[in-house]
Design a protein around this motif. Structure first.
Motif, PDB file in Angstrom:
ATOM      1  N   PHE A 167      32.973  47.306  44.402  1.00 50.34           N
ATOM      2  CA  PHE A 167      34.416  47.486  44.270  1.00 50.34           C
ATOM      3  C   PHE A 167      34.794  48.649  43.354  1.00 50.34           C
ATOM      4  CE2 PHE A 167      33.871  43.279  45.854  1.00 50.34           C
ATOM      5  CZ  PHE A 167      35.024  42.970  46.574  1.00 50.34           C
ATOM      6  N   LEU A 168      33.792  49.408  42.840  1.00 56.43           N
ATOM      7  CA  LEU A 168      34.068  50.454  41.840  1.00 56.43           C
ATOM      8  C   LEU A 168      34.111  51.859  42.431  1.00 56.43           C
ATOM      9  CD1 LEU A 168      31.865  49.231  38.826  1.00 56.43           C
ATOM     10  CD2 LEU A 168      34.351  49.039  39.085  1.00 56.43           C
ATOM     11  N   GLY A 169      34.275  51.984  43.707  1.00 56.78           N
ATOM     12  CA  GLY A 169      34.164  53.291  44.344  1.00 56.78           C
ATOM     13  C   GLY A 169      35.080  54.360  43.807  1.00 56.78           C
ATOM     14  N   GLN A 170      36.282  54.024  43.350  1.00 60.11           N
ATOM     15  CA  GLN A 170      37.236  55.032  42.897  1.00 60.11           C
ATOM     16  C   GLN A 170      37.380  55.085  41.375  1.00 60.11           C
ATOM     17  OE1 GLN A 170      38.430  57.130  45.202  1.00 60.11           O
ATOM     18  NE2 GLN A 170      37.112  55.922  46.558  1.00 60.11           N
ATOM     19  N   VAL A 171      36.595  54.323  40.676  1.00 62.03           N
ATOM     20  CA  VAL A 171      36.688  54.298  39.215  1.00 62.03           C
ATOM     21  C   VAL A 171      35.869  55.446  38.631  1.00 62.03           C
ATOM     22  CG1 VAL A 171      36.134  52.974  37.156  1.00 62.03           C
ATOM     23  CG2 VAL A 171      37.094  51.829  39.149  1.00 62.03           C
ATOM     24  N   ARG A 172      36.482  56.222  37.713  1.00 65.49           N
ATOM     25  CA  ARG A 172      35.780  57.377  37.155  1.00 65.49           C
ATOM     26  C   ARG A 172      35.812  57.443  35.627  1.00 65.49           C
ATOM     27  NH1 ARG A 172      34.493  57.036  41.549  1.00 65.49           N
ATOM     28  NH2 ARG A 172      34.609  58.525  43.277  1.00 65.49           N
ATOM     29  N   GLY A 209      43.450  42.794  30.288  1.00 65.11           N
ATOM     30  CA  GLY A 209      44.812  42.886  30.840  1.00 65.11           C
ATOM     31  C   GLY A 209      44.935  42.295  32.222  1.00 65.11           C
ATOM     32  N   ALA A 210      43.833  42.004  32.871  1.00 70.80           N
ATOM     33  CA  ALA A 210      43.875  41.416  34.220  1.00 70.80           C
ATOM     34  C   ALA A 210      43.872  39.898  34.071  1.00 70.80           C
ATOM     35  CB  ALA A 210      42.679  41.897  35.035  1.00 70.80           C
ATOM     36  N   ARG A 211      45.113  39.292  34.042  1.00 70.38           N
ATOM     37  CA  ARG A 211      45.215  37.858  33.779  1.00 70.38           C
ATOM     38  C   ARG A 211      44.539  37.042  34.867  1.00 70.38           C
ATOM     39  NH1 ARG A 211      47.155  33.910  30.947  1.00 70.38           N
ATOM     40  NH2 ARG A 211      48.187  32.099  31.873  1.00 70.38           N
ATOM     41  N   GLY A 212      44.600  37.515  36.103  1.00 66.39           N
ATOM     42  CA  GLY A 212      43.972  36.779  37.179  1.00 66.39           C
ATOM     43  C   GLY A 212      42.467  36.643  36.975  1.00 66.39           C
ATOM     44  N   PHE A 213      41.840  37.682  36.430  1.00 69.39           N
ATOM     45  CA  PHE A 213      40.403  37.652  36.161  1.00 69.39           C
ATOM     46  C   PHE A 213      40.084  36.619  35.092  1.00 69.39           C
ATOM     47  CE2 PHE A 213      36.636  39.782  34.046  1.00 69.39           C
ATOM     48  CZ  PHE A 213      35.732  39.480  35.047  1.00 69.39           C
ATOM     49  N   THR A 214      40.910  36.595  34.036  1.00 68.38           N
ATOM     50  CA  THR A 214      40.713  35.624  32.962  1.00 68.38           C
ATOM     51  C   THR A 214      40.857  34.203  33.473  1.00 68.38           C
ATOM     52  OG1 THR A 214      41.559  37.227  31.353  1.00 68.38           O
ATOM     53  CG2 THR A 214      41.526  34.915  30.686  1.00 68.38           C
ATOM     54  N   LEU A 215      41.884  33.981  34.324  1.00 65.89           N
ATOM     55  CA  LEU A 215      42.099  32.636  34.849  1.00 65.89           C
ATOM     56  C   LEU A 215      40.970  32.212  35.778  1.00 65.89           C
ATOM     57  CD1 LEU A 215      45.942  32.828  35.568  1.00 65.89           C
ATOM     58  CD2 LEU A 215      44.795  31.617  33.701  1.00 65.89           C
ATOM     59  N   PRO A 269      39.348  43.262  38.363  1.00 65.62           N
ATOM     60  CA  PRO A 269      38.114  42.816  39.006  1.00 65.62           C
ATOM     61  C   PRO A 269      38.217  41.431  39.653  1.00 65.62           C
ATOM     62  CG  PRO A 269      37.968  42.472  36.649  1.00 65.62           C
ATOM     63  CD  PRO A 269      39.328  43.075  36.897  1.00 65.62           C
ATOM     64  N   THR A 270      39.438  40.835  39.643  1.00 62.99           N
ATOM     65  CA  THR A 270      39.576  39.476  40.194  1.00 62.99           C
ATOM     66  C   THR A 270      39.108  39.387  41.643  1.00 62.99           C
ATOM     67  OG1 THR A 270      41.478  39.188  38.721  1.00 62.99           O
ATOM     68  CG2 THR A 270      41.152  37.527  40.433  1.00 62.99           C
ATOM     69  N   PRO A 271      39.540  40.304  42.533  1.00 66.88           N
ATOM     70  CA  PRO A 271      39.067  40.197  43.920  1.00 66.88           C
ATOM     71  C   PRO A 271      37.552  40.321  44.034  1.00 66.88           C
ATOM     72  CG  PRO A 271      40.980  41.638  43.779  1.00 66.88           C
ATOM     73  CD  PRO A 271      40.558  41.360  42.384  1.00 66.88           C
ATOM     74  N   ALA A 272      36.942  41.144  43.161  1.00 68.08           N
ATOM     75  CA  ALA A 272      35.491  41.312  43.213  1.00 68.08           C
ATOM     76  C   ALA A 272      34.782  40.013  42.859  1.00 68.08           C
ATOM     77  CB  ALA A 272      35.067  42.429  42.257  1.00 68.08           C
ATOM     78  N   LEU A 273      35.253  39.326  41.810  1.00 69.61           N
ATOM     79  CA  LEU A 273      34.608  38.081  41.418  1.00 69.61           C
ATOM     80  C   LEU A 273      34.864  36.984  42.445  1.00 69.61           C
ATOM     81  CD1 LEU A 273      32.932  36.538  39.388  1.00 69.61           C
ATOM     82  CD2 LEU A 273      35.001  36.105  38.042  1.00 69.61           C
ATOM     83  N   ARG A 274      36.087  36.978  43.004  1.00 68.71           N
ATOM     84  CA  ARG A 274      36.396  35.977  44.024  1.00 68.71           C
ATOM     85  C   ARG A 274      35.521  36.185  45.253  1.00 68.71           C
ATOM     86  NH1 ARG A 274      41.582  36.902  44.596  1.00 68.71           N
ATOM     87  NH2 ARG A 274      42.202  35.463  42.935  1.00 68.71           N
TER      88      ARG A 274
END
Length: 816
Positions: free
Chosen positions: A677-682, A637-643, A692-697
């Motif tokens: 970047f996963l600090g708040q993911v549970r 669902g994160a189109r920016g990550f796919t692009l 995850p786009t900012p993480a990969l960038r």
């Protein structure tokens, strides 16, 4: 006693000379040649100094051979010829030939490596390749090289490739004696033995074949069966069917000595003797008068049983070598007949030789002996080296029992265990619990004493030992009770009473079972494996068990023997092994991060509570495990990550140093780019909402980011100044935008010098044309599109010459 001539006699002078000249030799002689009873006296008569020690693998054969040699000397056992075995010794200061069983030889070597007073070591029946014989020969060879160059070594065998043994003993001379054998007619079954429900079991089928043999032959009959239980059942089935002039006698290792002598002695005049024997009668013993052999086709051998954690005697098909040994027993005194309880066609499927015990047995005792000796297996002359994996497993168990230290050296406790005639597990239990553990130690070393299955509880079996004639088999119970009395005399004093479960847990710390959640009697073992009880077993509701026997199923083993264990007892016994563990992990079942504080004994979780202040770094790492389990499809669902991944894939042809955007590579490197970047993911829901786009960038350095933007720009800027994301995931980079936004554009949009695939959209955002040549579209098919679109979207501009119109996204005001 009159000495009759035997086939071994002519070769005895050569054997004496070989040992005198070389100090070592290998003797091959077929069964019945007389090597066991003639060689030691011949060496003694030739002036062998000191004592001659002969290793005999089986207790029955040790006693019988000593008695035979003593009788030929006209003496009682215990004078010139004696024997020593576990729990029984007939020797004196004047004994010159001593027959010992395997454990005795190892104890002698460990206690006195120089073997003071011993001039000759004989390894009889070496073809059986018992573990203790292999070990004894390896230790004796080192003793000869380091301490006793005068020690003479003789290896005797009935069926053995002598070359490897001779090579092991530094090119020892090989002598071969010819046997005295009469022809034997072999008779197979016409059809395979019946199987399935209603078919006779092996003992009953053997009784049927024996009756047939009795009707077709004359002379003594030797019936080979795998063990005591089968012998007793066959005897029960056979006895009522015997003619009046026949007598059937059992012969197995645990039989009382007097009964063993009866089976070996010649039949009384007018009687035809049938001996029902184990494999002991293949080569080690001579039974007078045998003319017929009935072979049930099964042998019992020691195999490491992962279910019991010790060696267990298992029943297997005989090998061709064993079958030939048995067949030869019918041709000792006259032409004979051998009945085989299998078809001739099945013979080809038999293995050629039985395996060496060291290849398949539990190596815990061997590992302890090697540690006490102070040498690894690579430093000793093993005919078959112990398998490395099995030896390592044995050493790990000994370390857990405190018999070895962290460096693999034997401890004082290990030396105490090595001195006991028990498996180290049971020795550990006996030394920790004292004499009260002796009945349990004896019980665990024997077969189940109950006459019929009555559940898994060990206490039921211990009660059977105290109530002779009850639910237990009398002979087995008597044997266990005798062994328990002997072990009690070796046990240290202790004042602390212990339950059966506590004692069993000492022997099997890796088999403590904790009930899994739910009503089903399913357990997890402290060693990490799963186990289960039958639902109707009286122990099924217990929370904790000490398990001593399992069926070895690798997925979920069936518990065969166990005893209840309280948690307070468990904590008292293993306080030093119970550890507090913080666990932050991804739960596959709950699909979320769980953080717990647990008390553990091995794989058992004794207590479990929430870890309220778990560090964010631990939580993030557990969330990352969730990403690895669920896959990068979470982020569809994160189109920016796919692009961004598509841009990286497009640019890597020119810049291979850019990150590999494939699923495999991104998951392998996720600790570097995604974890911070996963600090708040549970939970899985959090992951789906995460971009995850900012993480990969952020994984790109400045130079890489610049190169990426140059080689695969993120967007196309329209004449109106809008940035349209470029999709690099298709065959060609492409964009999609409203047709009116390209009015006035006379050149086709490009990226990196290559034309973009352009999807032109209607005012409603629906594709109307895809093109790689915008000027060609304006000059060609635009007219048809204009004609169709003007009617549908009259408020939007559709100029005749779009190359001269201004780009727009506006519609005409209403009414115009």
């Amino acid at each position: 006693m009159t000495r009759s001539a035997l086939p071994i006699d002519p070769i005895l002078p050569d054997l004496v000379a070989a040992l005198a000249a070389h100090g070592r030799a290998v003797l091959q002689a077929p069964p019945g040649a007389g090597k066991t009873t003639r060689v030691p006296p011949a060496l003694l008569a030739a002036g062998a100094p000191g004592r001659i020690l002969m290793l005999e693998p089986r207790r029955l054969a040790a006693r019988a051979s000593a008695e035979r040699m003593a009788a030929e000397l006209g003496e009682p056992v215990g004078r010139t010829v004696g024997y020593t075995m576990r729990g029984e010794a007939r020797v004196s200061a004047g004994t010159r030939i001593e027959v010992v069983t395997e454990g005795i030889l190892t104890r002698r070597l460990q206690a006195d490596p120089g073997l003071d007073g011993v001039s000759t070591l004989i390894f009889d029946e070496f073809h059986e390749r018992s573990l203790q014989a292999d070990l004894g020969l390896a230790l004796a060879w080192e003793v000869r090289g380091a301490l006793r160059p005068d020690l003479r070594l003789l290896v005797m065998s009935a069926t053995l490739d002598a070359a490897p043994v001779a090579a092991l003993l530094d090119a020892a001379p090989v002598l071969t004696a010819q046997g005295r054998a009469f022809p034997v007619d072999t008779r197979w079954l016409d059809t395979p033995p019946a199987s399935g429900r209603g078919a006779p079991r092996l003992p009953e089928a053997a009784a049927d074949l024996t009756c047939r043999a009795l009707g077709e032959t004359e002379g003594g009959v030797l019936v080979f069966l795998p063990g005591e239980a089968e012998i007793r059942r066959c005897l029960a089935a056979l006895t009522p069917r015997l003619p009046a002039d026949c007598i059937a006698l059992p012969l197995y290792g645990a039989l009382p000595a007097a009964a063993q002598r009866d089976a070996l002695a010649p039949a009384a005049p007018g009687l035809r003797k049938i001996v029902l024997a184990t494999a002991i009668a293949e080569t080690s013993l001579t039974i007078d008068g045998i003319r017929v052999v009935v072979d049930a086709g099964r042998a019992r051998r020691a195999r490491f049983d992962p279910g019991s954690g010790m060696s267990r005697l298992v029943t297997e098909r005989v090998t061709r070598a064993e079958a030939e040994q048995r067949r030869g027993r019918a041709g000792r005194v006259a032409p004979g007949i051998c009945y085989r309880m299998w078809t001739r066609g099945a013979e080809g499927a038999l293995a050629a030789f039985p395996p060496a015990e060291i290849e398949a047995a539990d190596l815990t005792g061997l590992a302890l002996e090697l540690a006490q000796w102070g040498a690894g297996p690579e430093a000793l002359a093993f005919l078959t080296p112990p398998p490395a994996a099995a030896l390592a497993e044995a050493q790990a168990l000994l370390t857990g029992l405190g018999a070895l230290d962290a460096a693999g050296r034997i401890t004082d406790h290990g030396r105490a265990l090595a001195a006991l005639p028990l498996h180290p597990r049971l020795g550990h239990m006996l030394t920790r619990a004292g004499a009260q553990a002796a009945p349990l130690a004896a019980l665990l070393g024997e077969r189940d004493p109950l006459r019929a299955p009555q559940g898994c509880d060990l206490d039921l079996r211990l009660r059977a030992l105290r109530q002779p004639g009850g639910v237990g088999d009398p002979a087995t119970c008597k044997r266990i009770a005798a062994e328990a009395r002997r072990l009690a005399r070796r046990a240290p004093a202790t004042d602390a009473p212990m339950t059966t479960g506590e004692m069993a847990a000492l022997a099997y710390p890796d088999r403590i079972a904790l009930h899994r959640p739910g009503d089903a009697p399913r357990f997890v073992l402290s060693g990490g494996k799963g186990a289960a009880l039958p639902e109707d077993d009286p122990l099924a509701a217990q929370r904790l068990l000490a398990v001593t026997d399992l069926d070895g199923d690798p997925r979920e083993a069936r518990i065969r023997r166990a005893a209840p264990l309280s948690e307070s007892s468990l904590r008292a016994l293993f306080a030093d092994r119970i550890e507090a563990v913080t666990v932050c992990a991804w739960s596959r079942r709950e699909r979320r991060v769980t953080a717990r504080v647990q008390e553990r004994l091995g794989a058992l979780v004794l207590s479990d509570r929430a870890w309220s202040d778990a560090p964010d770094t631990e939580l993030a790492r557990a969330a990352l495990d969730g990403v690895r389990e669920l896959g990068l499809g979470l982020f569809d669902g994160a189109r920016g990550f796919t692009l961004l991944r598509a841009r990286l894939a497009a640019a890597r042809a020119a810049r291979p140093d850019l990150p590999d955007p494939s699923d495999v590579a991104l998951l392998e490197q996720a600790d570097d780019w995604l974890l911070p970047f996963l600090g708040q993911v549970r939970s899985a829901a959090d992951l789906r909402a995460f971009d995850p786009t900012p993480a990969l960038r952020a994984a790109l350095d400045f130079d890489q980011a610049q190169a990426l933007d140059r080689l695969a720009p993120p967007a196309y800027t329209t004449p109106l100044g809008r940035r349209i994301p470029i999709d690099y995931s298709a065959e060609r980079p492409e964009i999609a935008l409203r047709l009116q936004e390209l009015f006035g554009e006379t050149r086709h949009p490009q990226v990196g010098g290559q034309p973009l695939r352009v999807t032109l959209l209607s005012p409603a955002g629906r594709p109307v044309q895809t093109t790689m040549d915008l000027p060609g579209f304006w000059a060609g098919s635009y007219a048809d599109v204009r004609k169709d679109m003007r009617a549908r979207y009259p408020r939007h501009p559709w100029p005749e010459d779009p190359t001269r119109a201004d780009p727009t996204l506006r519609a005409k005001p209403r009414g115009r």
